[in-house]
Write an enzyme that holds these catalytic residues in place. Structure first.
Site, PDB file in Angstrom:
ATOM      1  N   ASN A  13       0.791  -1.137  -0.060  1.00 57.27           N
ATOM      2  CA  ASN A  13      -0.070   0.081  -0.017  1.00 57.27           C
ATOM      3  C   ASN A  13       0.881   1.355   0.102  1.00 57.27           C
ATOM      4  OD1 ASN A  13      -1.773   2.139   0.433  1.00 57.27           O
ATOM      5  ND2 ASN A  13      -2.361   1.345   2.648  1.00 57.27           N
ATOM      6  N   LYS A  15       0.269   4.202  -0.352  1.00 59.27           N
ATOM      7  CA  LYS A  15      -0.410   5.499   0.156  1.00 59.27           C
ATOM      8  C   LYS A  15      -0.099   6.598  -0.710  1.00 59.27           C
ATOM      9  CE  LYS A  15       0.180   3.263   4.645  1.00 59.27           C
ATOM     10  NZ  LYS A  15       0.164   3.387   6.163  1.00 59.27           N
ATOM     11  N   HIS A  99      -9.466   1.467   4.441  1.00 58.62           N
ATOM     12  CA  HIS A  99      -8.274   1.492   5.340  1.00 58.62           C
ATOM     13  C   HIS A  99      -8.276   2.456   6.517  1.00 58.62           C
ATOM     14  CE1 HIS A  99      -4.007   2.747   6.262  1.00 58.62           C
ATOM     15  NE2 HIS A  99      -3.782   1.606   5.516  1.00 58.62           N
ATOM     16  N   GLU A 101      -6.653   4.976   7.764  1.00 58.36           N
ATOM     17  CA  GLU A 101      -6.369   6.367   7.241  1.00 58.36           C
ATOM     18  C   GLU A 101      -7.505   6.978   6.724  1.00 58.36           C
ATOM     19  OE1 GLU A 101      -2.535   5.768   5.190  1.00 58.36           O
ATOM     20  OE2 GLU A 101      -1.633   5.142   7.349  1.00 58.36           O
ATOM     21  N   GLU A 171      -5.733  -5.081  10.350  1.00 54.09           N
ATOM     22  CA  GLU A 171      -4.740  -4.061  10.632  1.00 54.09           C
ATOM     23  C   GLU A 171      -4.995  -3.195  12.108  1.00 54.09           C
ATOM     24  OE1 GLU A 171      -2.591  -2.817   6.806  1.00 54.09           O
ATOM     25  OE2 GLU A 171      -4.155  -1.549   7.182  1.00 54.09           O
ATOM     26  N   GLY A 177       2.360   2.247  10.745  1.00 50.60           N
ATOM     27  CA  GLY A 177       3.288   3.371  10.713  1.00 50.60           C
ATOM     28  C   GLY A 177       3.876   3.756  11.726  1.00 50.60           C
ATOM     29  N   SER A 217       3.144  -2.185  10.189  1.00 48.81           N
ATOM     30  CA  SER A 217       4.568  -2.410  10.314  1.00 48.81           C
ATOM     31  C   SER A 217       5.290  -3.643  10.094  1.00 48.81           C
ATOM     32  CB  SER A 217       5.016  -1.730  11.769  1.00 48.81           C
ATOM     33  OG  SER A 217       4.388  -0.592  12.125  1.00 48.81           O
TER      34      SER A 217
HETATM   35  P1  PGA Z   1       2.693   0.198   7.535  1.00 50.50           P
HETATM   36  O1  PGA Z   1       1.334   0.390   6.875  1.00 50.50           O
HETATM   37  O2  PGA Z   1       3.248  -1.083   6.975  1.00 50.50           O
HETATM   38  O3  PGA Z   1       3.592   1.396   7.071  1.00 50.50           O
HETATM   39  O4  PGA Z   1       2.372   0.031   8.866  1.00 50.50           O
HETATM   40  C1  PGA Z   1       0.527  -0.457   6.626  1.00 50.50           C
HETATM   41  C2  PGA Z   1      -0.759  -0.250   6.112  1.00 50.50           C
HETATM   42  O5  PGA Z   1      -1.234   0.960   6.269  1.00 50.50           O
HETATM   43  O6  PGA Z   1      -1.567  -0.870   5.238  1.00 50.50           O
END
Ligand code: PGA
Length: 256
Positions: A13, A15, A99, A101, A171, A177, A217
């Site tokens: 992803n 982003k 997601h 976010e 998640e 992140g 992560s």
């Molecule tokens: P990250 O993001 O691996 O940077 O923690 C995962 C995601 O948001 O799908």
């Protein structure tokens, strides 16, 4: 069905990262590094404007391209939105829906997640449906309730035959992140719970065939252990997917 017979999917992803020209290079490099790694499906979910160059760069390779959001209406006065048909015509095969976010910063709710999922599936896109608890919910001991509720609400009204093209990404929001990863046992516990909720909503066969990813992560150092868990069938990877060399190592970890 045994874990080995489920489809393992390693999805990046990106982003809001990578311009179209950078996307072309990164997709080509990822394809080169993951060539012949048929033990999992390799997907990169890229910003809308990157989809066309990414699809071009991925042609003839084992990398599949996805989007990061989709609108639930077919067309009309929805300034700034993108429909499922538009995505399909660009060559995108997957789309991330729900997601955290988008839930946190763009007012996404389980109701809109459900509408987007239904629209995407009806149009023929494969959906990576994201859900998971926030830190306060985990600390309050209500992870199970939250994740069960999200699974039920987000899948409401989706017919059994469309579940073949649904992937669920668990998640935990506190792990995204942040560098904090759920332990393999925490990831397994919630992925197994999601599978049970899906079995109750549909049937054992559908639940057993469902690909459930862990995201938060995940990196080349922790992927192998997370992916060794019986109910963890892949990963949704943010930060580490931006560096093809790191992402390819996660794909390697999924080959076992
Ligand atoms: P990250 O993001 O691996 O940077 O923690 C995962 C995601 O948001 O799908």
């Amino acid at each position: 069905m045994k874990k080995e017979s489920r489809k393992v999917i390693i999805a990046g992803n990106w982003k809001m990262n990578m311009t179209p020209s950078a996307a072309k290079t990164a997709v080509a490099r990822t394809a080169e590094l993951t060539a012949g790694k048929d033990g999992c499906e390799v997907v990169l979910c890229v910003p809308f404007v990157d989809i066309i160059p990414a699809v071009e760069a991925a042609r003839g390779t084992n990398v599949k391209i996805g989007a990061q959001n989709v609108h639930f209406e077919e067309k009309g006065a929805f300034t700034g939105e993108i429909s499922a048909d538009m995505l399909l015509e660009t060559g995108a095969e997957y789309v991330i829906v729900g997601h955290s976010e988008r839930r946190q910063y763009f007012g996404e709710t389980d109701e809109t997640v459900n509408k987007r999922t239904r629209a995407a599936l009806s149009a023929g896109l494969k959906v990576i449906l994201c859900l998971g608890e926030v830190l306060g919910e985990r600390q309050s001991g209500i992870t199970e309730e939250i994740v069960s509720m999200q699974t039920k609400l987000d899948l409401a009204g989706i017919p059994a035959e469309q579940m073949k093209t649904v992937v669920i990404a668990y998640e935990p929001v506190w792990a995204i992140g942040t560098g904090l990863t759920a332990t393999p046992d925490q990831a397994e516990e919630v992925c197994a719970l999601i599978r049970k909720v899906v079995a109750d909503l549909y049937c054992d066969e559908i639940a057993e065939a469902l690909t459930i990813q862990y995201g938060g992560s995940m990196n080349d150092g922790n992927a192998a252990e997370l992916l060794s868990k019986i109910d963890v069938d892949g990963g949704l990877i943010g930060g580490a997917s931006l560096v093809p060399e790191k992402f390819a190592k996660i794909v390697d970890a999924a080959q076992a």
